[in-house]
Design a protein around this motif. Structure first.
Motif, PDB file in Angstrom:
ATOM      1  N   THR A 128       0.824  -1.215   0.000  1.00 28.51           N
ATOM      2  CA  THR A 128       0.000   0.000   0.000  1.00 28.51           C
ATOM      3  C   THR A 128       0.857   1.264   0.000  1.00 28.51           C
ATOM      4  N   VAL A 129       2.183   1.108   0.171  1.00 29.61           N
ATOM      5  CA  VAL A 129       3.076   2.260   0.234  1.00 29.61           C
ATOM      6  C   VAL A 129       3.296   2.846  -1.165  1.00 29.61           C
ATOM      7  N   ARG A 130       3.289   4.171  -1.231  1.00 28.33           N
ATOM      8  CA  ARG A 130       3.591   4.878  -2.475  1.00 28.33           C
ATOM      9  C   ARG A 130       4.601   5.975  -2.161  1.00 28.33           C
ATOM     10  N   PHE A 131       5.844   5.804  -2.593  1.00 25.89           N
ATOM     11  CA  PHE A 131       6.896   6.782  -2.316  1.00 25.89           C
ATOM     12  C   PHE A 131       6.893   7.893  -3.366  1.00 25.89           C
ATOM     13  N   LEU A 132       7.015   9.152  -2.893  1.00 24.27           N
ATOM     14  CA  LEU A 132       6.984  10.318  -3.764  1.00 24.27           C
ATOM     15  C   LEU A 132       8.257  11.153  -3.695  1.00 24.27           C
ATOM     16  N   ASP A 133       9.157  10.828  -2.780  1.00 30.47           N
ATOM     17  CA  ASP A 133      10.462  11.475  -2.712  1.00 30.47           C
ATOM     18  C   ASP A 133      11.416  10.556  -1.979  1.00 30.47           C
ATOM     19  N   ILE A 134      12.695  10.681  -2.264  1.00 26.42           N
ATOM     20  CA  ILE A 134      13.683   9.788  -1.672  1.00 26.42           C
ATOM     21  C   ILE A 134      14.997  10.537  -1.513  1.00 26.42           C
ATOM     22  N   LYS A 135      15.726  10.224  -0.454  1.00 23.66           N
ATOM     23  CA  LYS A 135      17.016  10.863  -0.196  1.00 23.66           C
ATOM     24  C   LYS A 135      17.964   9.823   0.393  1.00 23.66           C
ATOM     25  N   ALA A 136      19.070   9.571  -0.299  1.00 25.05           N
ATOM     26  CA  ALA A 136      20.060   8.606   0.177  1.00 25.05           C
ATOM     27  C   ALA A 136      21.179   9.319   0.913  1.00 25.05           C
ATOM     28  N   VAL A 137      21.539   8.782   2.068  1.00 20.06           N
ATOM     29  CA  VAL A 137      22.686   9.259   2.829  1.00 20.06           C
ATOM     30  C   VAL A 137      23.880   8.374   2.515  1.00 20.06           C
ATOM     31  N   SER A 138      23.630   7.076   2.406  1.00 19.50           N
ATOM     32  CA  SER A 138      24.624   6.087   2.007  1.00 19.50           C
ATOM     33  C   SER A 138      23.870   4.899   1.428  1.00 19.50           C
ATOM     34  N   ALA A 139      24.599   3.896   0.972  1.00 21.73           N
ATOM     35  CA  ALA A 139      23.948   2.735   0.367  1.00 21.73           C
ATOM     36  C   ALA A 139      23.028   2.012   1.329  1.00 21.73           C
TER      37      ALA A 139
END
Length: 381
Positions: A151-162
């Protein structure tokens, strides 16, 4: 630690995109009127990778690495569907990455992207059945890293590390009485998902996330008192390393599209053409955008220690669609060189590289077509 978000999110961005379509159509009739030139800025056009594709977004990263997204019509025209492919630039050479087989990622999908290095690049989108799919490029091949909660829908993402990636979004359901905002944390072995519901029966959509540190993370978007999008307001939540807590925004704040932080640590949020700044204890104003025809700030990014804003424009004027904060006011950046003779309708992407270079992509209004621009602004402009 840079992220790309599409304009296709269900709430805030869907409404903004709808506005841009209507206003662009008006612009096609009116045409383009040249105005006074802004102060000189050293733009350099970025050539398309091949004659059948065009760059429409950039993601600048550490060193000489830049990722780009290009669109094309496999069938030769818009009716065949616009499909995205991803490129990686090392030094001056662009390399086309393999197609993502686990999903059809189109330029009009709700995909988001982020990267920390040439071997750590994420693209998150949806399948035809609307299930969220996470794809990770490890430098050699794509790996699927999708949340188990369908049911999750991601609209933004930010990576700090792998092994330290944060994503925000909403919950999709055809029957739920409440649709909470979702916050996902990739820890290296899977996604840990937290759901936030400001009020019972509400619908919350988080469209931007910024990670300052492990105990200082910000997420923003909008919340509506009922499923379906009625009585909506801007919404900000903050993670202190232990829990997420709402940070109240000024009354009348609409849905927040972008949230970021500068070199001094001050948090900036864009809601429509309104700009809020968090000083540590309260939100302050004084940085709202006042540009004729601008209906939204679509991008906020830092390059060379300076804050840039990319606009959605809907009136026939010669504005470049890109602003730079001087410390006391917004100044217009020179219009990106082009030959279409039409005005800017949308700035799709602004991305600042570690060396201070600003990468920009956007579109112009033109009859029966939407010409795009892709260029870099040299450090120190």
């Amino acid at each position: 630690m840079f992220a790309r978000k599409s304009g296709q999110a269900r709430g805030i961005r869907a409404r903004l995109r709808g506005a841009s379509v209507v206003l662009a159509a008006i612009g096609v009739v009116i045409g383009f009127a040249e105005g006074p030139a802004a102060a000189a800025d050293n733009w350099t056009a970025v050539a398309d990778p091949d004659s059948s594709r065009w760059f429409d977004a950039f993601l600048a990263n550490g060193g000489d690495t830049v990722f780009a997204r290009s669109g094309s019509y496999p069938g030769g025209d818009a009716g065949s569907g616009e499909v995205a492919r991803y490129w990686q630039r090392n030094g001056t050479t662009w390399t086309l990455l393999p197609a993502i087989s686990s999903q059809t990622v189109e330029t009009n999908d709700d995909d988001v992207w982020t990267a920390t290095s040439a071997n750590d690049f994420w693209v998150v989108g949806q399948t035809a059945a609307a299930a969220t799919v996470g794809n990770h490029w490890n430098g050699t091949a794509w790996e699927q890293r999708s949340p188990t909660d369908t049911t999750v829908r991601f609209l933004d993402i930010k990576a700090v590390s792998a092994n330290d990636v944060w994503a925000v979004g909403t919950t999709r359901s055809s029957s739920a009485s409440s649709l909470p905002g979702t916050i996902g944390h990739w820890t290296g072995s899977g996604w840990q998902v937290t759901k936030v519901t400001p009020t019972t029966g509400s619908q919350t959509e988080l469209t931007s996330v910024y990670v300052k540190s492990a105990s200082d993370i910000w997420a923003a978007g909008e919340t509506c008192t009922a499923v379906g999008g009625s009585n909506c307001r801007g919404y900000v939540t903050h993670y202190d390393g232990t829990s997420w807590k709402e940070v109240a925004v000024p009354t009348g704040t609409v849905g927040i599209e972008e949230i970021t932080a500068g070199p001094s640590g001050e948090v900036w949020a864009a809601a429509g053409t309104k700009v809020l700044r968090w000083t540590g204890s309260a939100w302050t104003g004084g940085a709202d955008v006042s540009v004729s025809g601008a209906y939204a700030i679509r991008e906020l990014t830092w390059a060379g220690g300076k804050l840039y804003a990319g606009l959605g424009l809907g009136s026939a004027n010669s504005h470049s669609g890109i602003l730079r904060w001087t410390g006391t006011a917004w100044e217009q950046v020179t219009r990106v060189p082009e030959t279409t003779g039409y005005y800017v309708t949308n700035v799709y992407e602004l991305s600042g590289a570690p060396d201070g270079t600003l990468w920009a992509a956007g579109s112009y209004a033109q009859l029966f077509a939407t010409p795009t621009f892709a260029a870099t602004l040299a450090p120190g402009s």
